[in-house]
Design an enzyme around this catalytic site. Structure first.
Site, mmCIF file in Angstrom:
data_model
loop_
_atom_site.group_PDB
_atom_site.id
_atom_site.type_symbol
_atom_site.label_atom_id
_atom_site.label_comp_id
_atom_site.label_asym_id
_atom_site.label_seq_id
_atom_site.Cartn_x
_atom_site.Cartn_y
_atom_site.Cartn_z
ATOM 1 N N PHE A 147 33.119 21.410 -11.370
ATOM 2 C CA PHE A 147 32.845 20.605 -12.561
ATOM 3 C C PHE A 147 32.953 21.522 -13.766
ATOM 4 C CE2 PHE A 147 30.577 18.498 -15.916
ATOM 5 C CZ PHE A 147 30.905 17.160 -15.733
ATOM 6 N N ASP A 232 33.232 30.252 -15.188
ATOM 7 C CA ASP A 232 32.495 29.205 -15.887
ATOM 8 C C ASP A 232 31.017 29.370 -15.552
ATOM 9 O OD1 ASP A 232 31.279 26.973 -16.844
ATOM 10 O OD2 ASP A 232 32.774 25.549 -16.116
ATOM 11 N N LYS A 261 25.135 25.080 -22.560
ATOM 12 C CA LYS A 261 23.815 24.650 -22.093
ATOM 13 C C LYS A 261 22.665 25.536 -22.608
ATOM 14 C CE LYS A 261 25.350 22.347 -17.800
ATOM 15 N NZ LYS A 261 25.117 20.942 -17.941
HETATM 16 C C1 LIG Z 1 29.848 24.580 -14.803
HETATM 17 C C2 LIG Z 1 29.963 23.596 -15.934
HETATM 18 N N1 LIG Z 1 30.971 23.700 -16.807
HETATM 19 C C3 LIG Z 1 31.124 22.855 -17.836
HETATM 20 C C4 LIG Z 1 30.225 21.824 -18.020
HETATM 21 C C5 LIG Z 1 30.421 20.876 -19.166
HETATM 22 O O1 LIG Z 1 29.443 21.091 -20.128
HETATM 23 P P1 LIG Z 1 29.184 19.982 -21.259
HETATM 24 O O2 LIG Z 1 28.528 18.816 -20.592
HETATM 25 O O3 LIG Z 1 28.289 20.697 -22.247
HETATM 26 O O4 LIG Z 1 30.499 19.647 -21.855
HETATM 27 C C6 LIG Z 1 29.150 21.667 -17.139
HETATM 28 C C7 LIG Z 1 28.195 20.563 -17.306
HETATM 29 O O5 LIG Z 1 27.430 20.216 -16.447
HETATM 30 C C8 LIG Z 1 29.013 22.585 -16.067
HETATM 31 O O6 LIG Z 1 28.014 22.470 -15.179
#
Ligand SMILES: Cc1ncc(COP(=O)(O)O)c(C=O)c1O
Length: 423
Positions: A147, A232, A261
């Site tokens: 994700f 990520d 986050k």
């Molecule tokens: C690993 C990871 N990358 C990217 C995102 C996307 O973040 P956002 O919801 O702030 O766009 C998330 C969101 O849960 C995530 O867990």
């Protein structure tokens, strides 16, 4: 105006959700009995308009590392907002460069430069674009179950068809390989690959912890082929897993590291890509090739800077490691007692997944927990896993309350498990 949760002329708040936000979501929330309205919070507790307190194990999907309304972070926000909140974007921006310096100091290896944006998905978008322009290549390798966000680029590298299918065609030349499988990656990576994007622990994929050799193997394969590695750490970053960055467990350094986050301290939205000098040279000739009006605004950067101080000075990563190890062991004992309800427990630090045999079982558990004033949610790409990602300031006593509630709930759900699995 609605006050204290009282209905206004448009009905109760779920009816207003139905009329003004998202009818399908409103129906789902009503079905799950999620009708309370958040009002405030402190530490690991969120308080409703009705004054009820809930221990938050969902942690705003991971933003509340330092808890709700940490006094130092709130004070820094107040101070900055009284001076300048958004940037003129013409004059120089001190909070932004101070944050970038601190990130360069704290991130592993020679990660040095920062690009700031406003969310996790934007950080991923930026890193994908950076890898393409830097290498002059187009192919991106990602992993099943990943994700990375829901904008087009990030969605294209995410790994769940439910979210992807309605929006095809997505960004081309994206290849997915099984997560944690170095051989599968070795079989597809080549000299046309711009980047490999990988979460050090898959969050929404179901709190999947890869083998220890996985990240070093990614580094090696990228070095061999000239591809760039995007780590990520939007969910794993800033102490969640027991180290400031989850890549630290592996001893290898990515070319780009994405954060969001928790960086906003539970107060502000902010995202960041931190890159190594060798992966940042494309900006030399094209400094405006990727920009964001709100990105790097003084308010978010001041808050993020204070958040980094709070995380390091309050030893939150160490706290996550210690409490997490204890909590995980206690959860494993529960698994041994309720194997029909809880099929696996895994995680690192305070990033923990509870795997159940079927999503309906998870739904029943979450509803029972809610009745006991504990918030938990399943992972977005794997509905068989309930994720526990509380604020790292949670106390052992609060975690004990969660364990007691889980024991009680598993006992109840154990008696219904056959019906739930069939139904
Ligand atoms: C690993 C990871 N990358 C990217 C995102 C996307 O973040 P956002 O919801 O702030 O766009 C998330 C969101 O849960 C995530 O867990």
């Amino acid at each position: 105006m609605e006050q204290d949760g009282q209905p206004n002329e448009h009905g109760d708040i779920l009816t207003q959700y139905e009329r003004f936000i998202n009818p399908g979501l409103a129906r789902a929330l009503r079905f799950m009995g999620l009708t309370e309205v958040e009002y405030s919070g402190h530490g690991a507790v969120v308080v409703t308009e009705a004054g009820e307190e809930y221990i938050d194990c969902a942690g705003g999907y991971g933003v509340f590392i330092a808890g709700y309304l940490h006094p130092r972070i709130v004070a820094r926000a107040r101070d900055q907002i009284s001076k300048i909140a958004l940037s003129s974007r013409v004059l120089l921006n001190r909070p932004m460069v101070e944050l970038a310096q601190e990130l360069a100091r704290l991130t592993p290896g020679d990660l040095q430069y920062s690009f700031f944006c406003n969310s996790g998905t934007e950080a991923v978008e930026a890193a994908l674009k950076f890898s393409r322009i830097q290498t002059g290549r187009s192919r991106i390798i990602s992993t099943s179950g990943a994700f990375h966000g829901k904008t087009f680029g990030a969605l294209s590298v995410s790994g769940r068809d439910t979210y992807r299918q309605p929006f095809t065609p997505l960004v081309p030349e994206v290849v997915h390989v099984p997560y944690g499988d170095s051989d599968a990656l070795a079989a597809v990576i080549d000299d046309k690959t711009a980047a490999v994007i990988v979460e050090p622990i898959q969050g929404e994929g179901g709190i999947m912890v890869p083998p220890d050799s996985y990240l070093p193997n990614i580094r090696e394969l990228c070095d061999k082929t000239g591809a760039l590695w995007i780590a990520d750490e939007v969910q794993t970053g800033l102490g969640r897993t027991g180290r400031l960055f989850a890549v630290e467990y592996s001893g290898v350094v990515p070319d780009y590291l994405c954060l969001a986050k928790a960086l906003g301290g539970g107060i502000m939205p902010i995202g960041a890509v931190i890159g190594r000098p060798d992966a940042w040279t494309f900006f030399d000739s094209q400094p405006l090739i990727h920009t964001s009006t709100f990105g790097g605004n003084p308010l978010a950067c001041a808050v993020a800077h204070e958040t980094l101080h709070v995380i390091t000075e309050e030893n939150l990563p160490q706290r996550a490691a210690k409490l997490g190890a204890w909590f995980l062991a206690a959860l494993s004992e529960l698994q041994a007692r309720y194997p029909r309800v809880l099929t696996a427990v895994r995680g690192r630090g305070l990033m923990i997944g509870l795997e159940v045999p079927q999503p309906g079982v998870g739904g029943a558990i979450m509803a029972e927990l809610f009745q006991r004033h504990i918030l938990a949610v399943y992972t977005l790409n794997n509905e068989r896993v309930i994720r526990l990602i509380p604020p790292l300031v949670i106390t052992q006593d609060q975690l004990q309350q969660v364990l007691t509630a889980l024991d009680d709930v598993f006992g109840i759900v154990d008696t219904q498990v056959e019906d739930l699995v069939q139904g």
